[in-house]
Scaffold this motif. Structure first.
Motif, PDB file in Angstrom:
ATOM      1  N   THR A   1       3.481  -0.388  -7.436  1.00 38.28           N
ATOM      2  CA  THR A   1       3.453  -0.669  -6.001  1.00 38.28           C
ATOM      3  C   THR A   1       3.632  -2.166  -5.807  1.00 38.28           C
ATOM      4  O   THR A   1       2.840  -2.954  -6.322  1.00 38.28           O
TER       5      THR A   1
ATOM      6  N   GLN B   1       2.219   2.585   4.439  1.00 37.73           N
ATOM      7  CA  GLN B   1       3.190   3.033   3.437  1.00 37.73           C
ATOM      8  C   GLN B   1       3.237   2.069   2.252  1.00 37.73           C
ATOM      9  O   GLN B   1       3.482   0.870   2.421  1.00 37.73           O
TER      10      GLN B   1
ATOM     11  N   LEU C   1       4.983   0.768  -1.101  1.00 40.16           N
ATOM     12  CA  LEU C   1       6.347   0.788  -1.640  1.00 40.16           C
ATOM     13  C   LEU C   1       6.310   0.600  -3.155  1.00 40.16           C
ATOM     14  O   LEU C   1       5.708  -0.358  -3.654  1.00 40.16           O
TER      15      LEU C   1
END
Ligand SMILES: [Zn+2]
Length: 262
Positions: A220, A227, A229
């Motif tokens: 990540t 959210q 990513l």
């Protein structure tokens, strides 16, 4: 645009600060050279680019000047006129363009290819890394017919960035023979800039990784609201920050090895 000169004759060397109005370090470095007026063996053109944006403390007035060096940019933008003028002032010359960033304290250089005498100069600058942006055609200063070395001198608005900008400007002048001195070339890690990482629309962004430190596949690396990513494949972050750019986090860099002393 403020244009001044050290020494006499038509300069082959140029130092540009203030392409982005909210990055004062390059402007300070240019002012410092003007005040110090060092005796130069080669004339040097000194430019403060976007005075209106600098006075307002903003990145640009109408359009990003460092995306305006192509012939398709918005002609009515204040920066389009600046880009035309700046292109003429740096045409065929060797240019140091000083920036700062929201992504890292440590100075690094961005070049577009390593030919045209870039390598012996950049390997003498105090930078932690060299990023090759490749043959970009997005209206950056690299789209001019000049040999350009961009430096990111440190964190935007910091005293450290200003101190680094002065040092980098001086090193550029020594490396190009305008100022006396001896700088040995040093091996630097070399990265390819890679593709931009788009920001999904969100209110709140966060970046969890550090520039030039490898991000593993599946790791990540940032957050957009809730959210998280994750990296599709490994990359080396270049210019990654939460708010440095409006639409992108930064770039998905790739390690290219190292730039050997030339
Ligand atoms: Zn900048």
């Amino acid at each position: 645009m403020r244009i001044a000169q050290l020494g006499t004759g038509e300069p082959e060397l140029v130092i540009v600060g203030g392409i982005h109005g909210d990055e004062p370090c390059g402007v300070r470095a240019v002012e410092w050279l003007l005040e110090a007026e060092p005796e130069v063996a080669r004339p040097v053109r000194l430019i403060v680019a976007n005075e209106r944006a600098i006075d307002a403390g903003v990145r640009y007035v109408d359009a990003d000047l460092n995306r305006s060096f192509d012939y398709v940019s918005t002609k009515t933008a204040y920066e389009a006129g600046l880009a035309d003028r700046l292109r003429r002032e740096i045409q065929g010359k060797t240019v140091l363009s000083i920036h700062s960033t929201q992504s890292t304290h440590d100075p690094f250089a961005i070049v577009s290819g390593l030919s045209n005498g870039v390598e012996p100069i950049v390997s003498r600058l105090s930078v932690e890394a060299v990023v090759d942006a490749g043959p970009l055609e997005d209206g950056r200063i690299f789209d001019t017919s000049s040999t350009v070395i961009e430096v990111e001198a440190g964190y935007q608005g910091s005293e450290t960035a200003t101190a680094n900008a002065k040092q980098l400007a001086e090193e550029f002048l020594v490396a190009t023979g305008a100022l006396p001195g001896d700088l040995s070339a040093t091996e630097r890690p070399l990265f390819e800039m890679g593709k931009a990482i788009q920001k999904p629309p969100a209110e709140d962004y966060e970046v969890f990784v550090n520039n030039f430190n490898r991000v593993d596949q599946g790791e990540t690396f940032a957050r957009a609201d809730q959210q998280r990513l994750q990296a599709d494949e490994e990359f080396w972050p270049v210019l990654l920050s939460a708010y440095g750019y409006r639409d992108i986090f930064g770039y998905r860099g790739r390690k290219q090895g190292s730039l050997s002393p030339a």
